[in-house]
Design an enzyme around this catalytic site. Structure first.
Site, PDB file in Angstrom:
ATOM      1  N   CYS A  44     -17.942  11.391  52.539  1.00 41.73           N
ATOM      2  CA  CYS A  44     -17.075  10.026  51.909  1.00 41.73           C
ATOM      3  C   CYS A  44     -16.092   9.443  52.939  1.00 41.73           C
ATOM      4  O   CYS A  44     -15.155   9.962  52.987  1.00 41.73           O
ATOM      5  CB  CYS A  44     -16.255  10.902  50.652  1.00 41.73           C
ATOM      6  SG  CYS A  44     -15.416   9.538  49.606  1.00 41.73           S
ATOM      7  N   THR A  71      -7.487  11.415  24.562  1.00 45.23           N
ATOM      8  CA  THR A  71      -8.464  11.028  23.842  1.00 45.23           C
ATOM      9  C   THR A  71      -7.820   9.725  23.141  1.00 45.23           C
ATOM     10  O   THR A  71      -6.637   9.851  23.133  1.00 45.23           O
ATOM     11  CB  THR A  71      -8.901  11.987  22.641  1.00 45.23           C
ATOM     12  OG1 THR A  71      -9.638  11.559  21.883  1.00 45.23           O
ATOM     13  CG2 THR A  71      -7.576  12.365  21.803  1.00 45.23           C
ATOM     14  N   TYR A  72      -8.796   8.917  22.873  1.00 48.51           N
ATOM     15  CA  TYR A  72      -8.260   7.763  22.103  1.00 48.51           C
ATOM     16  C   TYR A  72      -8.882   7.577  20.681  1.00 48.51           C
ATOM     17  O   TYR A  72      -8.891   6.846  20.070  1.00 48.51           O
ATOM     18  CB  TYR A  72      -8.664   6.429  22.981  1.00 48.51           C
ATOM     19  CG  TYR A  72      -8.386   6.432  24.283  1.00 48.51           C
ATOM     20  CD1 TYR A  72      -7.010   6.061  24.552  1.00 48.51           C
ATOM     21  CD2 TYR A  72      -9.112   6.835  25.321  1.00 48.51           C
ATOM     22  CE1 TYR A  72      -6.625   5.824  25.781  1.00 48.51           C
ATOM     23  CE2 TYR A  72      -8.487   6.986  26.495  1.00 48.51           C
ATOM     24  CZ  TYR A  72      -7.200   6.516  27.118  1.00 48.51           C
ATOM     25  OH  TYR A  72      -6.866   6.464  28.451  1.00 48.51           O
ATOM     26  N   ASN A  73      -9.766   8.790  20.282  1.00 46.34           N
ATOM     27  CA  ASN A  73     -10.372   8.962  19.151  1.00 46.34           C
ATOM     28  C   ASN A  73     -11.423   7.718  19.059  1.00 46.34           C
ATOM     29  O   ASN A  73     -11.776   7.472  17.743  1.00 46.34           O
ATOM     30  CB  ASN A  73      -9.373   9.041  17.878  1.00 46.34           C
ATOM     31  CG  ASN A  73      -8.590  10.083  18.134  1.00 46.34           C
ATOM     32  OD1 ASN A  73      -8.876  11.207  18.146  1.00 46.34           O
ATOM     33  ND2 ASN A  73      -7.146   9.894  18.053  1.00 46.34           N
ATOM     34  N   THR A  74     -12.048   7.453  20.018  1.00 47.14           N
ATOM     35  CA  THR A  74     -13.169   6.650  19.889  1.00 47.14           C
ATOM     36  C   THR A  74     -14.199   7.010  20.554  1.00 47.14           C
ATOM     37  O   THR A  74     -14.143   7.642  21.589  1.00 47.14           O
ATOM     38  CB  THR A  74     -12.585   5.019  20.305  1.00 47.14           C
ATOM     39  OG1 THR A  74     -12.501   5.293  21.846  1.00 47.14           O
ATOM     40  CG2 THR A  74     -11.739   4.436  19.986  1.00 47.14           C
ATOM     41  N   THR A 133     -13.127  13.585  19.227  1.00 46.53           N
ATOM     42  CA  THR A 133     -14.041  13.991  20.293  1.00 46.53           C
ATOM     43  C   THR A 133     -13.629  15.457  21.167  1.00 46.53           C
ATOM     44  O   THR A 133     -14.484  15.488  22.257  1.00 46.53           O
ATOM     45  CB  THR A 133     -13.895  12.973  21.361  1.00 46.53           C
ATOM     46  OG1 THR A 133     -12.508  12.747  21.784  1.00 46.53           O
ATOM     47  CG2 THR A 133     -14.038  11.493  20.826  1.00 46.53           C
ATOM     48  N   GLU A 135     -14.918   4.816  29.038  1.00 44.62           N
ATOM     49  CA  GLU A 135     -15.567   6.147  28.604  1.00 44.62           C
ATOM     50  C   GLU A 135     -16.149   7.001  29.701  1.00 44.62           C
ATOM     51  O   GLU A 135     -16.332   8.002  29.796  1.00 44.62           O
ATOM     52  CB  GLU A 135     -16.235   5.747  27.390  1.00 44.62           C
ATOM     53  CG  GLU A 135     -15.504   5.432  26.287  1.00 44.62           C
ATOM     54  CD  GLU A 135     -16.403   5.229  24.867  1.00 44.62           C
ATOM     55  OE1 GLU A 135     -16.040   5.438  23.825  1.00 44.62           O
ATOM     56  OE2 GLU A 135     -17.434   4.276  25.265  1.00 44.62           O
TER      57      GLU A 135
END
Length: 473
Positions: A120, A367-370, A379, A444
């Site tokens: 890297c 989490t964004y609960n999506t 999730t 995501e």
């Protein structure tokens, strides 16, 4: 790596984005110190990256970066998840810039050694510059052979932690701590182990998100990113029309249905025997062998990488290859971060132990609960499956986890991506980034990379700290 004028980030960062809030970059605010013409990633369109104006908490968080001179590309991509970026920044700042057992220039040299294991040169080049800024001897940058023996002695444990951490033993620790002119103190060694695992994992993030070189980095020193097999991107781009888009939609709905079923089964507390749990782990571990690494060949090593590498052919090697004796499975319950690793870190490197614990918890619970176009989704089972799969490929087993969930929740393309980025990140391509979760947002996919980064770091750190504990007892 992340330049900052204060070790502390602005407080009060909350989960502040609801359903759909991550779709457009203009809705999220980062004030960059210069106009971005190319964007920080070869995988993620510039419009998906947080831009100037908009979100005040993210704007505040990165003010310190701007005042220090720049917001680097890693910070810009991590800025999709500001709560995590805040925790990451504090940890890295403490590791590199606050009081500790190791002098500053040696910390940056260790970062160079770690990043070089994965070729890297984004990180290698960055820390060569930092090394010189804090007064490091330019001669050391000619290669490992020009560094002091004490640093060169880290080569073996660097190599193992990067590629096969399960091989680290108390004898490796003993050899480094053995009294002599070039011996390490225990405090120094623990800081070095954290730095090594931090930068091995960060190299995974750099390759996994297709991070581009900074504008001031020479092209010759840029982080090599394999040529993509195609320019397709997730479904937010135009390339997902026709049947491909329909298939991707079906994948989302299937995943939603499987998550729902698993959560219902957990509520019903359907019993699975310990023997069955162990069998499912062994099956998953064996099946991970079937996940091929990318067949893209490494380019010839640039000179700024080769000079920091000894034994460049040494790499990740799967468990349970036919005809070979498998190393014993690391039973997570025998040496956990919560009960063992964290307490040892708090004794030997207290402030960093606290920040590492916070960082692991932030990413594990983030989490964004999506999911894709769906809102109000729990999730947790999916996040746990990703975390435990990363630990699985490094031989760590949770007795109370049903590894059948991994097969149900992680599609094959996602497994290929996770294993590549975790085990041989330098072979990551845009193609394998594009092929998993085709209808999901880029933010995501970055979230997956954050889980992967931290799960990988924790796995390697557990092997290293277990060896230290065995040395001490």
């Amino acid at each position: 790596m992340l330049l900052a004028s204060s070790p502390c980030s602005p407080a009060g960062l909350e989960e502040h984005r609801g359903c759909g809030a991550r779709r457009g970059g203009q809705e999220r605010g980062i004030k960059a110190p210069r106009e971005l013409t190319r964007g920080p990633s070869t995988f993620i369109p510039l419009g998906e990256i947080p831009q100037e104006g908009g979100d005040s908490s993210l704007h505040q968080l990165l003010k310190a970066f701007v005042s220090a001179g720049r917001v680097d590309h890693v910070a810009m991509v991590m800025g999709l998840h500001p709560q995590y970026l805040s925790s990451f920044w504090k940890t890295q700042y403490l590791l590199l810039r606050m009081d500790g057992p190791l002098p500053y220039h040696k910390r940056h040299y260790i970062a160079i050694m770690a990043a070089a294991r994965h070729r890297c040169s984004y990180l290698v080049g960055l820390h060569m510059g930092e090394f010189l800024q804090v007064g490091g001897n330019p001669a050391w940058l000619r290669g490992l052979h020009c560094a002091p023996p004490k640093l060169r002695n880290l080569n073996e444990i660097n190599k193992l932690l990067a590629h096969r951490p399960w091989l680290v033993t108390k004898e490796h620790i003993e050899a480094l701590l053995k009294p002599g002119e070039d011996s390490w103190s225990l405090a120094e060694l623990v800081q070095a182990l954290v730095l090594l695992t931090h930068y091995h994992s960060l190299a995974s993030f750099v390759f996994g998100c297709g991070i581009k070189p900074e504008e001031e980095q020479d092209v010759g020193n840029s982080c090599w990113t394999p040529s993509p097999h195609g320019d397709s991107s997730p479904a937010s781009d135009d390339s997902m029309g026709g049947s491909g888009g329909t298939d991707a939609m079906q994948e989302v709905e299937m995943l939603m249905e499987r998550m729902k079923l698993l959560q219902e089964n957990q509520l019903e507390e359907e019993g699975v025997t310990q023997e069955e749990m162990a069998t499912r782990f062994e099956l998953e571990k064996t099946e991970s062998l079937l996940v091929p690494s990318s067949d893209i060949l490494d380019p010839s090593l640039q000179s700024n990488i080769r000079c920091f590498l000894e034994d460049p052919e040494f790499g990740y090697k799967d468990f349970t290859r036919r005809g070979e004796q498998a190393p014993p499975t690391f039973r997570a319950q025998d040496y956990t971060w919560e009960d063992h690793g964290y307490s040892l870190m708090n004794r030997l490197y207290p402030d960093v132990g606290q920040l590492l614990d916070e960082k692991f918890q932030v990413v594990y619970n983030l989490t964004y609960n999506t999911i894709a176009m769906h809102c109000g989704v729990d999730t947790s089972v999916l996040r746990r499956a990703i975390w435990n799969y990363v630990h699985c490929v490094f031989g760590i087993r949770y007795d109370d986890y049903d590894y059948g969930e991994v097969n149900q929740l992680l599609e094959r393309n996602l497994k290929i991506y996770i294993k590549t980025v975790a085990c041989y990140p330098e072979k990551t391509t845009k193609q394998i980034y594009t092929q998993f979760w085709r209808h999901f947002k880029h933010s995501e996919k970055v979230h997956v990379n954050l889980l992967l980064l931290e799960a990988r770091m924790q796995a390697a750190l557990l092997y290293a700290l277990r060896a230290v504990t065995r040395y001490m007892t």
